[in-house]
Design a protein around this motif. Sequence first.
Motif: not given
Lengths: 258, 303
Positions: A61, A66-67, B199, B202-203, B206-207
Amino acid sequence: MSDHTENKNSDPSRKELLKFVNVGKWYGDFCALWDINLTVHAGERVVVCGPSGSGKSTMIRCVNQLETFEAGEILIDGVVVQTDPKSLQTIRRKVGMVFQNFNLFPHITVIQNLMLGPIRNLKVSKKEAEERAMRYLEKVRIAEQAKKYPSQLSGGQQQRVAIARSLCMHPEVMLFDEPTSALDPEMISGVLDIMVELAEGGMTMMVVTHEMGFAKQVADTMVFMDHGEIVEVAPPNEFFTNPKSERTELFLSQILQH
Amino acid sequence: MNEVRLRPPAEKTRRVTLLDIAIISVVVAVLVYTYYRVEHVLVYTWDWPLVFEYVIRVDEITGEIFPNLFLKGVAMTLRLAFWGTIIAAVIGIVMGLCRVSNNLFLKLGSRLYVELIRNIPPVVFIFVFYFFISSQIIPLLGLDRIEQTFSPGTLAVMEVLFGPTDLFNNFLAGLICLAVFEGAYITEIVRAGIQSIDKGQWEAARAIGLSRFRVLSDIIMPQALRTILPPLAGQFITLVKDSSIVSLISVQELTFLTQDVSNTTTHFFEAWMITAALYFMMCFPLAVLFQRFERFGLGIQRN
């Protein structure tokens, strides 16, 4: 750790697509990743395994941010990953990601799920995005479900849609974060089949998974992680038959028992 | 193979139980006793026709019908509710988005707004805020001189939309108070709705490289709206009822005019009972409408 960075099995003439250099990450005082060094070449398939909480997901990630991470750097295509919006958009164009829980957008149809990224990020026309979406839906053998909503599909079908959604961005590398862990047993093989096909098509892949059968079949490189660090990097035949580290041996004996 | 799968007979449940009868008896007893107290102990003489004249007035000579104070109050309350709802929704959505923003200033500003309003009694807030608006903001915007600035035609339209033009400042002050006040609650509803979205959404968004704005507009808000809608509908009904507090700053809406009527006629019971019925008639259809809307809009496609 430096002796782990170079993978003897991979062709050195291939370009380095993804490179972790001394990456470290902390949650408060807890160290989630420590001194991660790893290179993924174009076309290489890397399978990451390890006990839960060992930092596998966190590591992949970090690639598409994402992190965040506090130490070291990650290079994609030789370019250091930056965190400004413009660079993030570029990274996420090059790096596709498939999640454990699919994370399809439930309020729009399957095909709209696939078209969103290309239209918004790649600025392709609606018509082209639609053609592209249908092409990849056919590839994951689910084209007839295009007009349905995600909740009307089985878990396995949803995960295949999620893979197609990533592929629509024409990524250079695909990250898989435990793609089959949330699936019912009878759904797993359908998803793995697609991943094997992708691998055979030459896609660069980084896969976090417990599916050791899949790993043996497609991996060029096995990575074993424990307590936030990379313990062992080896080609699968060495990794499964003659692991160098005791921790790897113990882990393999635990998961291969069944 | 072809066995008959008989379902066992369902146990019979009684629709009206002893407890129901007991409760109904108590309610009837209380009503009868209340009526007795009012009629024979207070010696209250009811005069419904007198008070009804304040709802609709019939001209004795021409026989024409005019809406009287109650209906004028209803019109004013509806104007407050209509504009108040729009302004409060805008404030709520903007401030709600600020609440989940990454920008510290926006986040704290929005938090401060919500906490201030939620921890001050509405009546106190109205007095403080009214003084500020009416003495500072309205003169600043030149709104205390609208009768000189607009043409008669425009003024006629404004009269329909905002009530009598001579009371325009007063209406506007009440409206802003109400909207700012309700906006804080809508802010919280919007925030909760946004934060209720997984969540992973969102991820995933964004990905695939969506910008923060696009994540919100394409992925999060459309989903949050479904969570937000029921409490939002409730809040709009609350807004209709809460509009009565602006009677304190002499906005001539239903509650204010009812005070007039009850003082003039001294028939308090009738006046306030009519007003209660009028508020109910405004709010209940809204509640039914929103329920329908919710069932219609949310029936399918939820995960």
